[in-house]
Design a protein around this motif. Structure first.
Motif, short mmCIF file in Angstrom:
data_model
loop_
_atom_site.label_atom_id
_atom_site.label_comp_id
_atom_site.label_asym_id
_atom_site.label_seq_id
_atom_site.Cartn_x
_atom_site.Cartn_y
_atom_site.Cartn_z
N ALA A 33 0.81 -1.22 0.00
CA ALA A 33 0.00 0.00 0.00
C ALA A 33 0.84 1.26 0.00
O ALA A 33 0.38 2.33 -0.44
CB ALA A 33 -0.94 0.00 1.20
N THR A 34 2.08 1.17 0.50
CA THR A 34 2.92 2.37 0.59
C THR A 34 4.17 2.26 -0.29
O THR A 34 5.09 3.05 -0.14
CB THR A 34 3.34 2.62 2.05
N CYS A 35 4.19 1.29 -1.21
CA CYS A 35 5.35 1.13 -2.09
C CYS A 35 5.16 1.96 -3.36
O CYS A 35 4.21 1.74 -4.12
CB CYS A 35 5.53 -0.34 -2.47
N PRO A 36 6.04 2.94 -3.62
CA PRO A 36 5.87 3.79 -4.79
C PRO A 36 5.90 3.03 -6.12
O PRO A 36 5.11 3.34 -7.02
CB PRO A 36 7.05 4.77 -4.69
N THR A 37 6.79 2.05 -6.25
CA THR A 37 6.88 1.36 -7.54
C THR A 37 5.68 0.45 -7.76
O THR A 37 5.21 0.28 -8.89
CB THR A 37 8.19 0.55 -7.65
N TYR A 38 5.15 -0.13 -6.70
CA TYR A 38 3.93 -0.94 -6.86
C TYR A 38 2.77 -0.04 -7.28
O TYR A 38 1.95 -0.42 -8.13
CB TYR A 38 3.59 -1.67 -5.56
N GLN A 39 2.69 1.15 -6.71
CA GLN A 39 1.62 2.07 -7.08
C GLN A 39 1.70 2.47 -8.55
O GLN A 39 0.68 2.64 -9.21
CB GLN A 39 1.66 3.31 -6.19
N LEU A 40 2.92 2.62 -9.05
CA LEU A 40 3.10 3.01 -10.45
C LEU A 40 2.85 1.84 -11.41
O LEU A 40 2.22 2.01 -12.45
CB LEU A 40 4.51 3.55 -10.69
N LEU A 41 3.38 0.67 -11.08
CA LEU A 41 3.40 -0.44 -12.02
C LEU A 41 2.31 -1.48 -11.78
O LEU A 41 1.98 -2.24 -12.69
CB LEU A 41 4.78 -1.12 -11.98
N GLY A 42 1.79 -1.56 -10.56
CA GLY A 42 0.74 -2.50 -10.27
C GLY A 42 1.14 -3.95 -10.38
O GLY A 42 0.29 -4.84 -10.52
N ASP A 43 2.43 -4.23 -10.30
CA ASP A 43 2.95 -5.59 -10.42
C ASP A 43 3.41 -6.05 -9.03
O ASP A 43 4.21 -5.37 -8.38
CB ASP A 43 4.13 -5.60 -11.40
N GLU A 44 2.89 -7.18 -8.58
CA GLU A 44 3.26 -7.70 -7.27
C GLU A 44 4.76 -7.83 -7.11
O GLU A 44 5.31 -7.59 -6.03
CB GLU A 44 2.59 -9.07 -7.06
N LEU A 45 5.45 -8.17 -8.20
CA LEU A 45 6.90 -8.36 -8.13
C LEU A 45 7.65 -7.04 -8.06
O LEU A 45 8.87 -7.02 -7.86
CB LEU A 45 7.39 -9.19 -9.32
N ASP A 46 6.95 -5.93 -8.23
CA ASP A 46 7.56 -4.61 -8.06
C ASP A 46 7.08 -3.94 -6.78
O ASP A 46 7.02 -2.72 -6.67
CB ASP A 46 7.27 -3.72 -9.28
N GLY A 47 6.72 -4.77 -5.81
CA GLY A 47 6.41 -4.33 -4.45
C GLY A 47 7.25 -5.14 -3.48
O GLY A 47 7.84 -6.16 -3.85
#
Length: 412
Positions: A33-47
């Motif tokens: 919820a607070t990971c910037p790259t997950y927010q941008l990319l929406g990929d579980e592996l980028d969180g």
């Protein structure tokens, strides 16, 4: 998270350290919820959770791939996930271990290897200052991508660096890039502390804090930087000639505060490193002590106008210093506001803006949209990387908060 190390990693220092961290993770997903790259990319592996799964699989015997390396590279190491993790997982330490182990097994393309080498050797080199000076001279002729990395030259403050002696003394790390990119930050720090009756000492033997090499996978080089700084500081620390080591770059501050951890296995430096870490303070941590002394001298504080504060990740998540900076500035008489996404990274993240420019720029655009929505006269921060990165994307002045305090002292 139960982890069974493969024979390759069982019994190794990195393997055992990673396993201990992985076992703290309950894979709840709060971190996403607070990971910037997950927010941008929406990929579980980028969180964080996804990257933890990748590192767990690798440690249990699955081969590392170029894709594994790319997902780890995309992590900003902002450590926002550490602030939201209910289990206290030290994710920043884990991802540094994972990157190092994967890099030993997955060869990077030649251009990547060259870029990373230039960053870790160039930014920490004595040649960086003359190169930056030359870049500032020819800045109007530079292509946009380079111009964004070269701040405009700012005239030195005529007040110079204080020369008065005081009974109270503190060490200060000049840093590797800050003296060349924004020399007034160190001078302003010295003037503000001088006004509060504190003398600043800056030993010439100290240099880069070690973060640049360490975060680029050069563990030995990072540790060598740390030992060199300890050697430069120790004569003053050992004899009690200084009461603290003050850091005006939060990225350096979080690293030096962790010297004791990084050098815990070095019998020659473990005790010294622990003492250095215990003495280290971010400049904002001094504000409760500085406010009563400086406030009577800051009649001009209100003239600074509206300040929008970007608290760096290394301050609020790395050092877990939240709320103190804005509270101190308000106590001094400044008008300070924070953007609605103040907990999120601006995209600078050390060398990240060079290595991951597309993601970095997206994060900067979002951050600046929220900062400028406050209609500030000045944007302030506490880390040279954030300041340079944000200034490259907007016309509003971006300064270190201590420069604003220093300017108000000068006007007073």
């Amino acid at each position: 998270m139960h982890t069974e190390l493969s024979p390759e990693f069982a019994g190794t220092a990195d393997g055992e350290a990673a396993q201990a961290i992985l076992r703290k993770c309950v894979h709840c997903g709060f971190c996403t919820a607070t990971c910037p790259t997950y927010q941008l990319l929406g990929d579980e592996l980028d969180g964080p959770r996804g990257r933890i799964y990748l590192m767990k699989a690798f440690l249990e015997g699955e081969p590392a791939t170029r894709e594994t390396q790319l997902h780890l590279d995309r992590c900003l190491t902002c450590r926002n996930c550490e602030s939201t993790c209910p289990s206290g997982v030290p994710y920043g330490e884990l991802v540094d271990i994972g990157r190092r182990m994967v890099d030993e097994r997955v060869e990077r393309p030649p251009l990547e290897r060259a870029t990373r080498w230039l960053l870790k050797e160039g930014l920490t080199s004595p040649l960086f200052a003359p190169a930056m000076a030359l870049g500032q001279v020819v800045r109007p002729l530079l292509p946009a991508v380079l111009k964004a990395k070269v701040p405009e030259r700012v005239a030195a403050d005529p007040r110079g660096t204080p020369t008065r002696s005081h009974a109270r003394r503190m060490l200060m790390l000049a840093g590797c890039v800050q003296p060349a990119m924004s020399p007034n930050i160190n001078a302003a720090t010295a003037r503000v502390l001088d006004a509060a009756g504190i003398e600043v000492v800056t030993p010439s033997g100290a240099g880069c804090c070690g973060a640049i090499r360490a975060h680029l996978g050069d563990q030995d080089g990072g540790l060598a930087d740390m030992r060199r700084n300890i050697d430069a500081w120790w004569p003053l620390v050992e004899g009690g000639a200084v009461e603290a080591i003050v850091m005006n770059a939060s990225g350096c501050g979080v690293t030096v505060k962790e010297y004791g951890h990084h050098l815990a296995g070095d019998p020659a430096y473990a005790d010294k490193a622990a003492r250095i870490s215990a003495l280290t303070r971010d400049l904002s941590e001094l504000l409760p002590m500085l406010v009563p002394v400086l406030k009577p001298k800051l009649a001009a504080a209100a003239q600074a106008g509206q300040l929008a504060l970007h608290p760096p990740c290394t301050l609020q998540h790395g050092q877990q210093l939240k709320g103190g900076l804005e509270a101190g500035l308000r106590d001094l008489g400044f008008t300070v506001s924070l953007p609605e996404d103040s907990h999120l990274c601006c995209g600078s993240a050390g060398t990240y803006s060079v290595l991951q420019p597309a993601l970095s720029q997206q994060l900067r655009e979002r951050k600046l949209a929220n900062l400028t929505a406050l209609k500030p006269d000045t944007i302030v921060s506490a880390n040279i990387g954030c300041i340079t990165h944000l200034q490259a994307g907007c016309a509003t002045p971006v300064r270190h908060w201590v420069e604003v305090v220093d300017a108000a002292l000068g006007e007073g």
